[in-house]
Design an enzyme around this catalytic site. Structure first.
Site, mmCIF file in Angstrom:
data_model
loop_
_atom_site.group_PDB
_atom_site.id
_atom_site.type_symbol
_atom_site.label_atom_id
_atom_site.label_comp_id
_atom_site.label_asym_id
_atom_site.label_seq_id
_atom_site.Cartn_x
_atom_site.Cartn_y
_atom_site.Cartn_z
ATOM 1 N N ASP A 1 8.857 63.240 24.032
ATOM 2 C CA ASP A 1 7.623 64.037 23.893
ATOM 3 C C ASP A 1 7.917 65.308 23.104
ATOM 4 O O ASP A 1 7.190 65.676 22.186
ATOM 5 C CB ASP A 1 7.102 64.474 25.277
ATOM 6 C CG ASP A 1 5.982 63.569 25.772
ATOM 7 O OD1 ASP A 1 5.684 62.582 25.078
ATOM 8 O OD2 ASP A 1 5.430 63.854 26.853
ATOM 9 N N GLU B 1 11.525 57.511 17.300
ATOM 10 C CA GLU B 1 10.997 58.432 18.334
ATOM 11 C C GLU B 1 9.558 58.092 18.700
ATOM 12 O O GLU B 1 8.706 58.967 18.876
ATOM 13 C CB GLU B 1 11.162 59.885 17.886
ATOM 14 C CG GLU B 1 12.636 60.233 17.729
ATOM 15 C CD GLU B 1 12.923 61.716 17.732
ATOM 16 O OE1 GLU B 1 12.189 62.463 18.386
ATOM 17 O OE2 GLU B 1 13.918 62.096 17.094
ATOM 18 N N GLN C 1 3.125 56.059 -7.003
ATOM 19 C CA GLN C 1 2.110 55.452 -7.865
ATOM 20 C C GLN C 1 1.799 56.347 -9.067
ATOM 21 O O GLN C 1 1.669 55.878 -10.190
ATOM 22 C CB GLN C 1 0.832 55.201 -7.040
ATOM 23 C CG GLN C 1 -0.191 54.313 -7.733
ATOM 24 C CD GLN C 1 0.302 52.886 -7.933
ATOM 25 O OE1 GLN C 1 1.222 52.441 -7.242
ATOM 26 N NE2 GLN C 1 -0.273 52.192 -8.888
ATOM 27 N N SER D 1 4.197 54.299 15.580
ATOM 28 C CA SER D 1 2.764 54.658 15.523
ATOM 29 C C SER D 1 1.982 53.901 16.585
ATOM 30 O O SER D 1 1.018 54.423 17.157
ATOM 31 C CB SER D 1 2.190 54.349 14.137
ATOM 32 O OG SER D 1 2.646 55.289 13.196
ATOM 33 N N TRP E 1 20.484 51.894 17.144
ATOM 34 C CA TRP E 1 19.724 52.894 16.378
ATOM 35 C C TRP E 1 20.091 54.315 16.794
ATOM 36 O O TRP E 1 19.222 55.162 16.940
ATOM 37 C CB TRP E 1 18.210 52.690 16.545
ATOM 38 C CG TRP E 1 17.760 51.272 16.507
ATOM 39 C CD1 TRP E 1 17.122 50.590 17.495
ATOM 40 C CD2 TRP E 1 17.930 50.351 15.426
ATOM 41 N NE1 TRP E 1 16.875 49.293 17.099
ATOM 42 C CE2 TRP E 1 17.375 49.121 15.836
ATOM 43 C CE3 TRP E 1 18.514 50.426 14.158
ATOM 44 C CZ2 TRP E 1 17.379 47.987 15.030
ATOM 45 C CZ3 TRP E 1 18.522 49.299 13.349
ATOM 46 C CH2 TRP E 1 17.941 48.105 13.790
ATOM 47 N N ARG F 1 8.602 64.833 19.306
ATOM 48 C CA ARG F 1 7.570 64.287 18.414
ATOM 49 C C ARG F 1 7.015 65.322 17.443
ATOM 50 O O ARG F 1 6.758 65.012 16.281
ATOM 51 C CB ARG F 1 6.448 63.664 19.241
ATOM 52 C CG ARG F 1 6.831 62.285 19.667
ATOM 53 C CD ARG F 1 5.945 61.632 20.675
ATOM 54 N NE ARG F 1 6.606 60.385 21.082
ATOM 55 C CZ ARG F 1 6.435 59.773 22.228
ATOM 56 N NH1 ARG F 1 5.605 60.280 23.121
ATOM 57 N NH2 ARG F 1 7.073 58.658 22.496
#
Lengths: 390, 374
Positions: A248, A371, A344, A374, A164, A251
């Site tokens: 960190d 990174e 949608q 969740s 990745w 993010r």
């Protein structure tokens, strides 16, 4: 008297921050956004546009002026990423990784020789950077790396496989994290900076992705890759701390990217509900859609404030772990929800590539994954709020 | 940019937090009708918090929207019931300041600040101020002043208040009248029992030929403009209350986990709930602060509606998770936890339901397609 009309809280951007944001916005509108659909369809990495982005100084935004960088603060940097993502999330991620996961750790932990050799080309727009932490068998569990760096005299011999890797096939140099002391639990991993064309480094695989398709994501093989000890970044054995600190710092940037995706999805949808007619008029006059659009806008605004706050904390040397995780979690989940709603509201047109929301929906998906997923963000936040319990 | 509270604001918040903590002790009793919110309101008055939105020249704190947001969060974290009454009173003070004559301010501010007279705005608590102005109260100008007829249902703070601020339609015009609750012709109904925000003095009121002297008409400025600003302040105040509920849900859950078996807070299902509560509460707080620090009216309108929208949803989600973390004990009346959940749900309806906030935001996004945005 207890209080006074304060008006002291300040969310205003500085002139410099506005200037760099506007400059990038102009470039993105002219050169990036109009081509994003074609690049996505063809999985085309637009090298010629990156040349221009490099000339604008976007490869070394966070690098100190001492090394020729823009010395941009974290807020300005995040604003740039949002602008890039509004036009093309693939372009954004290549710039994000180069800055927050390559330049920033080199800036912080690198020797002056390393900075001259590896940072200068970024600043000069000559190459992108890459960050090789994950492996086929070690993602969120970064401590479970199996790539080995064995010391041989003054050299290290690296063997393993990295997965990745954003920019893997298009970078000039990469940070590589490898195990130097398998017996140690605390000082197990060391960070190295390695030129991409160094003997023993090869691209083993090009990933075929759901979204951000025009960015390069590769598996990188390290086969008897011999490097000098001068390429160790920071202290030997402290690689994991470097990796986690870099993540960190990244993010807030990914949160900004997610906000850019969400913002673009909202703007395209506002255009669509004005144009698309059903039952005798534009569908935007229906209260159900209006309510949904309002909620999308509120979530986008909140996500932007979260990343700005996290960036401000980092700029001011304050602890930002929790703020950055909150920003990343909220913004990436927001981008997925907002782009889902955008598709949608477009109905069948949202499901085909004629309209950009289909791409945004796919591009948003990875933001809750890379990174720090969740789930990892939730663990980080939960640990912060329950510190001292259990 | 500096998205922090200033030192003054932090000090202010700390004082409020310390002072309102005692209200929390009675929050469940207020909710269950064991006691009224009057004592809690008196505490706020003693601590000078009822004068947040009253100019210093009239004995108040001269605060602004940021102070309103801060004090609302603190009160909301202890008792949202007390909070909605207090916010109504503070917004009334704003209207008095914006539209009152010097004599009216001289007369009413002292009793508003010291809490001897609590003000309630007479509008259906399900409405925003401008959604149904007048709430069915009309006025006729005759000799001796204005005469009011009509009624309003579900008015917050009514049974606790000594004075009512009544939006009145006089022909095509809209004006505000100050009416003492005990004036002849004013009939206040019995306090209603509700899902949430119980004890907030919610009742109906009927006006039958109520005489209002000209000295009690607030007409010193642009009424519609003032009501628009008051609507935004309601949104900011109520968003602050919702942030307070979310924070209380999180903090109470953490306190519970600290007393429970340590294994519980190592459960990922629990950790994830805590993380979402913390994240969504912080998002709502930042949006509320952002809205409160806007200086342009249009900018504040959109941001305040967004904050209100997000914060109410966040409060419901956070309090629902808190009940879940407490397990069956969180379901028990009087535990404090289920009250947070009921209060949060009521906040989604109170003074401009979620749908009204959505329309307000949509009015900014699609001004050409949203008719008469509130």
């Amino acid at each position: 008297m207890l209080g006074s009309k304060s008006g002291e809280m300040n969310w205003n951007l500085t002139d410099d921050q506005k200037m760099v944001r506007d400059m990038v916005r102009e470039f993105v509108v002219a050169e990036v956004a109009p081509n994003a659909a074609d690049w996505d369809r063809d999985k085309y990495f637009p090298g010629e546009v990156f040349e221009e982005l490099g000339k604008l100084g976007l490869f070394g935004m966070v690098v100190d002026e001492e090394y020729g960088g823009a010395g941009l603060d974290r807020i300005g940097y995040c604003l740039v990423l949002e602008e890039l993502a509004r036009g093309d999330a693939s372009t954004c991620v290549a710039i994000s990784v180069t800055n927050s996961l390559f330049c920033a750790p080199l800036q912080r932990y690198g020797t002056s020789e390393q900075k001259e050799r590896f940072l200068r080309p970024c600043v000069n727009g000559e190459w992108l950077g890459a960050f090789c932490l994950s492996e086929p068998g070690a993602g969120s569990d970064a401590a479970a790396l199996s790539t080995i760096a064995r010391r041989e005299g003054d050299d290290f011999l690296l063997n393993g496989s990295k997965a990745w890797v954003t920019n893997g096939a298009v970078c000039g140099a990469m940070l590589v994290f490898a195990v130097t002391d398998p017996e140690s639990s605390r000082n197990r991993v060391t960070a190295f900076v390695i030129p991409a064309d160094h003997p023993g480094v090869s691209i083993a695989r090009e990933e075929d992705k759901l979204g951000i398709r025009s960015s390069r994501t590769n598996q990188v093989a390290l086969d008897d890759c011999r490097i000098p000890s001068e390429w160790v970044l920071g202290e030997e054995g402290k690689g994991l701390a470097i990796a986690l600190n870099s993540l960190d710092g990244g993010r807030a940037g990914i949160a900004a990217q997610a906000v850019g995706i969400g913002h673009a999805a909202l703007v395209f949808t506002l255009d669509y509900v004005r144009e698309r007619e059903a039952f005798g008029g534009p569908i935007g006059r229906f209260g159900g859609l209006q309510g949904k659009l309002a909620t999308m806008a509120a979530h986008i605004r909140a996500a932007r404030l979260l990343y700005l706050r996290a960036a401000w904390l980092r700029d001011n040397g304050e602890p930002d772990t929790m703020a950055a995780s909150c920003a990343k979690l909220f913004a990436s989940e927001m981008a997925n929800w907002v782009s889902y709603q955008a598709v949608q509201m477009h109905g069948g047109y949202g499901y085909v590539t004629d309209y950009p929301v289909e791409r945004l929906y796919r591009d948003a998906r990875v933001t809750t994954i890379y990174e720090g997923t969740s789930e990892i963000q939730r663990l980080v936040i939960a640990r912060q709020v329950t510190a001292g319990l259990g | 940019m500096d998205p922090r509270l200033s030192e003054t604001e932090q000090a202010f918040r700390d004082i409020v937090r310390a002072e309102v903590s005692s209200i929390g002790m009675t929050a469940d009793d207020i909710d269950q009708g064991v006691t009224t919110a009057a004592n809690a309101i008196a505490c706020l008055a003693t601590a000078e918090f009822l004068g947040i939105y009253t100019p210093e020249a009239h004995g108040g704190c001269g605060g602004g929207p940021v102070e309103l947001a801060l004090v609302s969060e603190e009160i909301g974290a202890t008792s949202a019931t007390v909070g909605v009454v207090a916010v109504g009173h503070m917004v009334s003070s704003f209207l008095l300041d914006a539209l009152g004559s010097p004599d009216q301010k001289q007369n009413w501010f002292p009793v508003a600040v010291d809490g001897t007279t609590l003000f309630a705005l007479v509008l259906d608590c399900g409405d925003s101020l401008l959604e149904s102005p007048g709430c069915g109260v009309s006025g006729k100008k005759e000799a001796g002043g204005l005469y009011l007829d009509g009624k309003a249902r579900a008015v917050t703070g009514l049974t606790l208040s000594g004075c009512l601020i009544v939006p009145v339609k006089v022909g095509d015009a809209l004006l505000l009248a100050i009416v003492e609750a005990d004036r002849d012709g004013v009939t206040i109904g019995v306090e209603e029992s509700q899902l949430g925000l119980n004890g907030a003095g919610q009742a109906s009121v009927e006006f039958s030929g109520v005489q209002v002297p000209s000295g009690s008409i607030l007409s010193g400025g642009n009424v519609v403009e003032a009501l628009r600003m008051a609507d935004d302040l309601f949104r900011i105040g109520h968003a602050g209350l919702c942030v307070g509920i979310g924070r209380a849900a999180l903090e109470t859950s953490i306190a519970y986990l600290s007393r429970a078996d340590g294994a519980l807070c190592r459960e990922q299902s629990v950790q994830w709930m805590l993380a979402d509560m913390a994240t969504e509460t912080e998002a709502s707080r930042l949006l509320t602060w952002y809205a409160a620090s806007r200086t342009g009216p249009d900018e504040m309108r959109e941001a305040a509606a967004m904050a209100r929208l997000l914060a109410a949803d966040g409060a419901v989600r956070a309090s629902r998770s808190a009940v879940q973390i407490f397990g069956i004990s969180g379901n028990k009346r009087g535990s404090g936890i289920e009250r947070l959940y009921r209060d949060a749900k009521a906040m989604e309806l109170h003074h401009g339901a979620v749908e009204v906030q959505q329309l307000a935001v949509a009015g900014e996004l699609l001004p050409d397609l949203v008719k008469d945005p509130p």
